[in-house]
Design an enzyme around this catalytic site. Structure first.
Site, PDB file in Angstrom:
ATOM      1  N   LYS A   1     -43.731 -59.036 -43.684  1.00  0.00           N
ATOM      2  CA  LYS A   1     -43.428 -58.284 -44.903  1.00  0.00           C
ATOM      3  C   LYS A   1     -44.655 -57.992 -45.767  1.00  0.00           C
ATOM      4  O   LYS A   1     -45.535 -58.807 -45.923  1.00  0.00           O
ATOM      5  CB  LYS A   1     -42.431 -59.069 -45.784  1.00  0.00           C
ATOM      6  CG  LYS A   1     -41.049 -59.180 -45.216  1.00  0.00           C
ATOM      7  CD  LYS A   1     -40.283 -57.870 -45.193  1.00  0.00           C
ATOM      8  CE  LYS A   1     -39.882 -57.417 -46.585  1.00  0.00           C
ATOM      9  NZ  LYS A   1     -38.814 -58.248 -47.131  1.00  0.00           N
TER      10      LYS A   1
ATOM     11  N   GLU B   1     -41.796 -51.749 -57.616  1.00  0.00           N
ATOM     12  CA  GLU B   1     -40.465 -52.315 -57.851  1.00  0.00           C
ATOM     13  C   GLU B   1     -40.341 -52.871 -59.263  1.00  0.00           C
ATOM     14  O   GLU B   1     -39.350 -52.669 -59.964  1.00  0.00           O
ATOM     15  CB  GLU B   1     -40.184 -53.443 -56.855  1.00  0.00           C
ATOM     16  CG  GLU B   1     -39.950 -52.986 -55.440  1.00  0.00           C
ATOM     17  CD  GLU B   1     -39.767 -54.174 -54.517  1.00  0.00           C
ATOM     18  OE1 GLU B   1     -38.615 -54.534 -54.242  1.00  0.00           O
ATOM     19  OE2 GLU B   1     -40.780 -54.761 -54.090  1.00  0.00           O
TER      20      GLU B   1
END
Ligand code: ARG
Length: 463
Positions: free
Chosen positions: A287, A294
């Protein structure tokens, strides 16, 4: 606290403030950040009182020296903040009196904390508007530089998040640039209503001293003294407007963020966000999370919330000052901090964005993004647009069945749908042909993007 009542206003009181009430009503924990504005306001007030013959020159000099010392104590972390002294205004005034004796007590002549606090907040917001304006410019400069470099990069443009028509990445970035230009103008406009001096309104009705409000307004860099003392001490619409302007900016930043989050995903794979703006996962080694976009998307929540807080705070307040108004500060300050943080992160990150040109191009080739170009081609050959739309719709259905984009079909295959289609059709079915054809102000053609970059640069340089 001892049996003594409050030094500043305790004259008519027979017992000291309840210890919890003192903490509950204090604002010092959050208004101490206005110390510079408070000191600046006091110095202007003292100079004006001197000019008016209320203070002597020596008294004024003592006040100025004392306040300067207090400022450096605060900045060195040596200032003994006291909750009993409630707020920044009384903390500083008490320290001044301790330092220079009873002359310190004269500073509050012809003034009230009501006009003092209104002055401090306006100065504070004005300074922060200026900081925000320069951060917006820095972000816009980054976008402009990137847009210039990406003027020829082709990506799919979307409506309904479905592939619509090819656009250039530079053009997309300039859409963000435009949003920010309007945000910039809104802050400039908000600043006009912030930069008005309440000083001299005193508690609510003005003062009996021969004050010169124009002088303090000028000394503090305000545009003019506020017209009405009752309004000057009570209204916080400038703070509401600042939060409204900030909410619109925050909304625009959620839109940029959403796109960056999508584009950074494996599914889109359009951009690479530099590692230093991302974080990993403690469990999933593959990841790379787009934390900055965000978080900026999420921060909009608190900014909108603060706007709602301030609107509610001011609702139904009778004139003039009410203690409710002390509640204006935390939402306001948090809005300032949040907006500055979001802008700083974006202004730092945007110049480091890397487009994945091959992947963008590949995505634009999929999804029949040049279907409108084929319809326009047929229309130019004399077919009514609605009929052309139908013909292209049928060719797209065929393409879906055969897993072929329009440009991948042979001339013979295309001619099944219309005899008007000739070999020159392939010029309009290419991505380059499609974007280059949208060649007018505001269009996506690379040369229009370059022209818009030049106009944008002129505008930034004139700020
Ligand atoms: N700490 C107060 C505020 O933030 C200052 C003004 C208080 N004035 C008063 N009369 N209680 O609004």
């Amino acid at each position: 606290m001892s049996k003594e009542t409050n030094q500043q206003w305790g004259g008519r009181f027979t017992e000291p403030t309840d210890a919890f009430v003192a903490r509950f009503t204090a604002s010092i924990d959050f208004d101490q950040r206005m110390y510079r504005q408070d000191i600046k306001g006091s110095i202007a007030h003292a100079k004006m009182l001197t000019e008016a013959g209320v203070l002597t020159g020596d008294e004024c000099a003592a006040i100025e020296t004392g306040l300067a010392e207090i400022q450096s104590e605060i900045e060195n972390g040596d200032f003994p903040w006291s909750v009993e002294l409630e707020d920044i205004h009384m903390n500083i005034e008490a320290a001044l009196t301790k330092k220079i004796g009873s002359t310190g007590k004269k500073l509050h002549t012809g003034r009230s904390r009501n006009d003092q606090v209104a002055t401090d907040i306006r100065l504070y917001v004005r300074d922060e508007v200026d900081n925000i304006l320069s951060e917006i410019s820095r972000l816009q400069q980054g976008l402009l530089t990137l847009a210039k470099a990406e003027a020829d990069t082709i990506m799919p443009g979307f409506t309904h998040l479905q592939t619509a028509q090819p656009v250039t990445f530079g053009h997309h970035l300039l859409a963000w640039f435009e949003m920010l230009s309007r945000d910039y103008e809104r802050y400039v406009d908000t600043r006009k209503r912030v930069n008005i001096s309440p000083l001299g309104a005193a508690a609510l009705a003005g003062t009996t001293y021969p004050i010169n409000r124009q002088m303090t307004s000028d000394l503090l860099g305000f545009d003019r003294p506020a017209e009405n003392s009752l309004d000057a001490v009570s209204d916080r619409d400038f703070a509401i407007e600042f939060c409204a302007t900030s909410s619109i900016l925050a909304m625009h930043m959620t839109r940029m963020s959403e796109e960056l989050v999508l584009w950074a995903s494996a599914q889109f794979n359009f951009v690479n966000l530099p590692d230093r703006f991302c974080t990993g996962s403690s469990i999933m080694p593959q990841k790379k999370n787009p934390d900055v976009p965000e978080l900026v998307r999420g921060k909009s929540g608190r900014v909108y919330g603060h706007l709602m807080s301030l609107l509610t705070l001011m609702k139904s307040q009778p004139l003039a000052y009410n203690k409710d108004n002390q509640e204006d500060k935390e939402p306001l300050f948090d809005t300032i901090d949040t907006i500055k943080g979001c802008l700083r992160a974006y202004a730092d990150m945007v110049p480091a964005l890397e487009s994945k040109k091959a992947e963008m191009r590949e995505a634009a080739l999929r999804g029949f993004s040049t279907a409108t170009d084929l319809a326009d081609y047929l229309t130019r050959k004399g077919m009514p647009f609605r009929d052309a739309h139908e013909v292209v719709g049928k060719s797209v259905a065929y393409g879906i069945e055969q897993s072929k984009d329009l440009a991948e079909m042979s001339l013979e295959e295309l001619q099944v749908f219309s005899a008007d289609i000739e070999a020159d059709v392939f010029e309009v079915l290419t991505l380059e042909g499609s974007v280059a054809a949208r060649d007018h102000i505001g269009g996506t053609a690379p040369n229009q993007v370059r022209a818009a970059v030049i106009r944008g640069q002129k505008m930034l340089d004139a700020r």
